[in-house]
Design a protein around this motif. Structure first.
Motif, PDB file in Angstrom:
ATOM      1  N   SER A   1      42.037 -14.876 -31.880  1.00  0.00           N
ATOM      2  CA  SER A   1      43.496 -14.752 -32.033  1.00  0.00           C
ATOM      3  C   SER A   1      44.084 -14.052 -30.809  1.00  0.00           C
ATOM      4  O   SER A   1      45.212 -14.346 -30.394  1.00  0.00           O
ATOM      5  CB  SER A   1      43.854 -14.024 -33.334  1.00  0.00           C
ATOM      6  OG  SER A   1      43.622 -12.631 -33.214  1.00  0.00           O
TER       7      SER A   1
ATOM      8  N   ALA B   1      44.473  -6.692 -36.575  1.00  0.00           N
ATOM      9  CA  ALA B   1      44.622  -7.967 -35.869  1.00  0.00           C
ATOM     10  C   ALA B   1      46.008  -8.177 -35.272  1.00  0.00           C
ATOM     11  O   ALA B   1      46.141  -8.849 -34.243  1.00  0.00           O
ATOM     12  CB  ALA B   1      44.307  -9.117 -36.826  1.00  0.00           C
TER      13      ALA B   1
ATOM     14  N   SER C   1      42.772  -6.360 -30.183  1.00  0.00           N
ATOM     15  CA  SER C   1      42.854  -5.845 -31.551  1.00  0.00           C
ATOM     16  C   SER C   1      42.625  -4.335 -31.536  1.00  0.00           C
ATOM     17  O   SER C   1      42.199  -3.763 -30.529  1.00  0.00           O
ATOM     18  CB  SER C   1      41.790  -6.509 -32.423  1.00  0.00           C
ATOM     19  OG  SER C   1      40.498  -6.070 -32.020  1.00  0.00           O
TER      20      SER C   1
ATOM     21  N   PRO D   1      49.813 -12.863 -31.775  1.00  0.00           N
ATOM     22  CA  PRO D   1      48.792 -11.822 -31.934  1.00  0.00           C
ATOM     23  C   PRO D   1      48.655 -11.033 -30.634  1.00  0.00           C
ATOM     24  O   PRO D   1      48.848 -11.586 -29.543  1.00  0.00           O
ATOM     25  CB  PRO D   1      47.511 -12.614 -32.221  1.00  0.00           C
ATOM     26  CG  PRO D   1      47.948 -13.988 -32.591  1.00  0.00           C
ATOM     27  CD  PRO D   1      49.267 -14.221 -31.926  1.00  0.00           C
TER      28      PRO D   1
ATOM     29  N   GLU E   1      39.294 -11.998 -34.348  1.00  0.00           N
ATOM     30  CA  GLU E   1      40.372 -11.341 -33.603  1.00  0.00           C
ATOM     31  C   GLU E   1      40.297 -11.662 -32.106  1.00  0.00           C
ATOM     32  O   GLU E   1      41.334 -11.730 -31.432  1.00  0.00           O
ATOM     33  CB  GLU E   1      40.329  -9.832 -33.832  1.00  0.00           C
ATOM     34  CG  GLU E   1      40.865  -9.434 -35.200  1.00  0.00           C
ATOM     35  CD  GLU E   1      40.484  -8.020 -35.606  1.00  0.00           C
ATOM     36  OE1 GLU E   1      40.946  -7.575 -36.657  1.00  0.00           O
ATOM     37  OE2 GLU E   1      39.714  -7.364 -34.866  1.00  0.00           O
TER      38      GLU E   1
END
Lengths: 282, 497
Positions: free
Chosen positions: B437, A13, B482, B478, B434
């Protein structure tokens, strides 16, 4: 040998470049690595905060995801340590003999990256090139829970162009400690400040470690201090080669206040690529 | 005149105050690093140190397995040698026994050998309440007592004080309780020790009753053992007519050959010496030599509760060396007072909850979390107490205690853990989280004013629980993509980038 990458939730992540570096590195060494996409987390955040019931489905998912592999490689001493030393506790809590048996099967096959490279593949020189001065912080769980010893520094010493300088009080905890960093933030920061001070004493451009969680803490402090020192995962250094070090335009962020921080920025890594991407995004 | 730990705030609050005390930080950093270096040196010279640790752990485990039998054997031996054995199930009972004995001899003062058990039961306060003064004779305990202070270390209770502070305490307080410190007292260690020596000497020669603990109690001979450095213990154990020893029930060892192992482990682990200067042993009453009336108070005070704990019972192996304190990065920075107990540091973080139980007192419940789980304590422990594992187990006990119906409104932390448990239940759920994010990451990328040295945009200062991180540490936003999304998009990197 069927090898699975356990990328870990934090790398997945927050630090995908580390996962990509492991893939590049292992591919270069002739290992075909698989990423079972059902994987999530090792469950350590729950276990170490006391939420064992909440860890049960996570561990169950873990053993289902990694069943059948000969080796599971994690770019994290802490997460590998959790799989090797804590999953049996969670299985006991679940009162599920099948889960316990599955944990017993998989736990011993989980390796931290440096263990996998040195012990399983038998390599120390991974053919990396990284012309920078770095210092190495041995993270607590890799050092004391797994006992990786000098494997990471043996790998680093074999990297061409790399100068490794010793970190004072290296074996002292950086103060991250998972939810400790939040629940006892003042103590965590006090420990981290001393770690950051020792890093700066070395004069290294980069502090390297095998756990991005610890590095997020150390790097967060170094960045807040405008120290001009950056953090980098061991995998990303080992994945760097001369061809990946083709000169790129140096990323400069106008908002970064210190000029020191720019001098040492290596332009050889995925990191700088994302920096450029970042500037493009802006 | 010594303070009390009752009513201390939970660890994070107490630690915050301690961390801001620059004098404390400097004193502790200096003292712990000195003692760490000494310990490392003398441990390294023992070839079979690991075997000794294993032997120490095995002996203690065997004792704990048959504790009832060993204690009865100890009582039998002590009684046969002329000592009187008393059993105390808690602090109040133990204090009442000692007060009663002191009163029976009509004394208004006792001299004390440094003892963790008597600190644990707060004996001095109980004696004081009955008009009996308890004089601490260990130099560091004396400093704590004269300073109206609290102990902050198991071995070196005044570790938080430096020489200059000790000089001031002596100058200010000695006169009110006995021989005054000389007017020209300097902060040289030898001068400070001399002032303490002269102050204590008149108390040793006057006292009729002494109170001690014991490091070990040998069951088959009925012998108690005190290990010390200053000789004050020897004075207390030999000069007064009456000797009362308060001994935790886990201190029993079966034989003298078992004792041998611990006399090798303890000094090197605690003071970093090959052997401590004074080792006193006494076996009941010896006519015409030493105390003619010897009492032994065997103390439970939560030890059987700890014994019932599958994971935690190993804490009862503890020989109070304090090696875990000296290597602990948390202790080194917060000092001992933040733990709110006479047992601070890593061992205190497990021993207090084990002795007192969890789910009742917020302060006790905070202790298992007062660790980054770095594992330095386990590595240093001479009897191999796996403190990190016990801490993790106690955390689960704390959480479980609050799952009970009486705590109906869950803490935000419990809600977060439930949510994480759900998200981490499948790869698909984590992937969805994810994506969200990543969106945050892209948005932050547009507005961020600063970036990490490798060019990642930084989140600003977060509000709410997140502020615990960003108050002092930067946090990268972030990434837009991902790892799992990258893997899917590129077929595992085969279709770069």
């Amino acid at each position: 040998m069927r090898v699975a990458l356990m990328v870990t939730c934090i790398n997945d992540a927050m630090f995908p470049d580390t996962g990509k570096a492991v893939v590049r590195l292992l591919t270069r060494l002739g290992v075909e690595v698989d990423f079972p996409s059902s994987q999530t987390c090792c469950g350590q955040p729950m276990v170490n905060t006391g939420y064992l019931d909440e860890a049960v489905p996570v561990v169950r998912n873990f053993v289902e995801s990694f069943a059948g592999y000969d080796a599971v490689v994690a770019p994290s001493g802490s997460c590998a340590g959790s799989a090797r030393h804590q999953h049996s506790i969670v299985a006991r809590r679940a009162g599920d003999p099948e889960l316990a048996a599955a944990v017993g099967q998989i736990s011993p096959k989980v390796y931290e990256l440096s263990e996998f490279l040195v012990d399983v593949l038998g390599v120390e020189d991974v053919g990396a090139y990284f012309p920078h001065t770095v210092t190495y912080h041995p993270t607590c769980h890799s050092l004391r829970m797994l006992g990786v010893g000098d494997r990471p520094t043996r790998l680093l010493r074999a990297v061409r162009g790399l100068r490794l300088v010793e970190l004072p009080n290296a074996e002292e905890c950086c103060g991250f400690g998972g939810t400790f960093a939040m629940k006892n933030a003042d103590t965590s920061v006090a420990m981290g400040s001393d770690k950051a001070r020792h890093v700066r004493e070395t004069g290294a451009e980069i502090v390297v470690a095998g756990d991005n969680s610890c590095l997020m803490h150390i790097g967060g402090l170094l960045s807040r201090q405008r120290s001009g020192v950056r953090v980098m995962h061991l995998a990303e250094i080992l994945a760097s080669t001369e061809s990946s070090a083709t000169p790129e335009e140096h990323p400069v962020d106008a908002a970064t206040t210190t000029t020191d921080s720019d001098i040492g920025v290596p332009n050889v890594t995925q990191g700088s690529r994302s920096a450029i991407q970042y500037r493009r995004n802006r | 005149m010594t303070g009390t730990f009752v009513g201390m705030p939970p660890f994070p609050t107490a630690a915050r105050a301690a961390l801001a005390d620059t004098q404390l930080r400097a004193n502790l950093a200096h003292a712990t690093s000195t003692i760490r270096t000494k310990r490392a040196r003398v441990v390294a010279e023992v070839d079979d140190w690991e075997e000794l640790r294993l032997a120490g752990a095995a002996i203690k485990d065997n004792v704990l397995l048959n504790l009832d039998e060993h204690l009865l054997r100890l009582e039998e031996s002590l009684t046969a040698q002329g000592a009187t054995v008393h059993w105390a199930s808690d602090a109040a009972e133990a204090c009442a026994i000692v007060v009663e004995l002191a009163k029976r001899h009509g004394t208004d003062e006792v001299v004390k050998v440094k003892s963790m058990a008597t600190q644990e039961i707060d004996l001095n306060t109980a004696l004081e309440a009955e008009g009996i003064a308890a004089w601490e004779t260990d130099l560091a305990e004396l400093i704590v007592q004269l300073g109206d202070d609290l102990p902050s270390h198991i071995l070196v209770p005044a570790i938080h004080r430096n020489r200059a502070e000790i000089r001031e305490i002596f100058r200010r307080s000695m006169a009110s309780v006995g021989r005054a410190a000389p007017d020209d007292l300097s902060d040289e260690p030898a001068r400070l020790a001399e002032a303490a020596r002269l102050h204590l000497r008149e108390k040793f020669l006057r006292a009729k009753v002494a109170v001690s603990g014991a490091n070990f109690a040998v069951a088959d001979s009925g012998t108690l053992v005190v290990v010390e450095s200053e000789g004050n213990g020897r004075m207390c154990l030999t000069l007064p007519d009456v000797l009362i020893s308060v001994v935790g029930i886990e201190k029993v060892v079966p034989t003298w050959s078992d004792l041998d192992v611990f006399l090798q482990l303890l000094p090197r682990s605690s003071t970093g010496e090959r052997m401590n200067p004074y080792t006193s042993t006494w076996t009941g009453v010896t006519p015409g030599d030493g105390p003619q009336e010897v009492h032994v108070v065997l103390l439970d005070n939560g030890r059987t509760r700890a014994l019932a704990d599958d994971v935690g019972r190993q804490a009862l192996r503890c020989i109070r060396c304090s090696a875990c304190l000296n290597v602990c990065p948390v202790y080194e920075r917060t000092g001992g007072h933040a733990y709110g107990s006479v047992y601070p540091g890593p061992i205190g973080a497990i021993l207090n909850p084990l002795l007192r139980g969890v789910g009742v007192d917020e302060q006790v419940d905070s202790l298992p979390y007062a660790s980054s789980l770095c594992g330095a304590c386990f590595e240093a422990c001479p009897v191999r107490i796996d403190i990190p594992s016990v801490l993790v187990d106690l955390r689960a006990q704390v959480v479980d205690a609050h799952r009970a119906p009486m705590h109906r409104i869950p803490k935000p932390e419990a809600v977060a853990m439930k949510a994480a448990s759900f998200a981490f239940g499948t790869g698909g759920r984590l992937g969805a989280a994810e994506k969200a994010s990543g969106l945050v990451g892209r948005l932050v990328g547009r507005v961020a004013r600063r970036a990490t040295p490798d060019g990642r945009p930084l989140l600003g200062r977060l509000l709410g629980p997140g502020s615990a991180w960003t108050d002092a540490r930067d946090m990268p936003a972030p990434p837009a993509e991902s790892f799992r999304a990258w893997w899917k998009r590129t077929g595992g990197g085969h279709e770069q980038p």
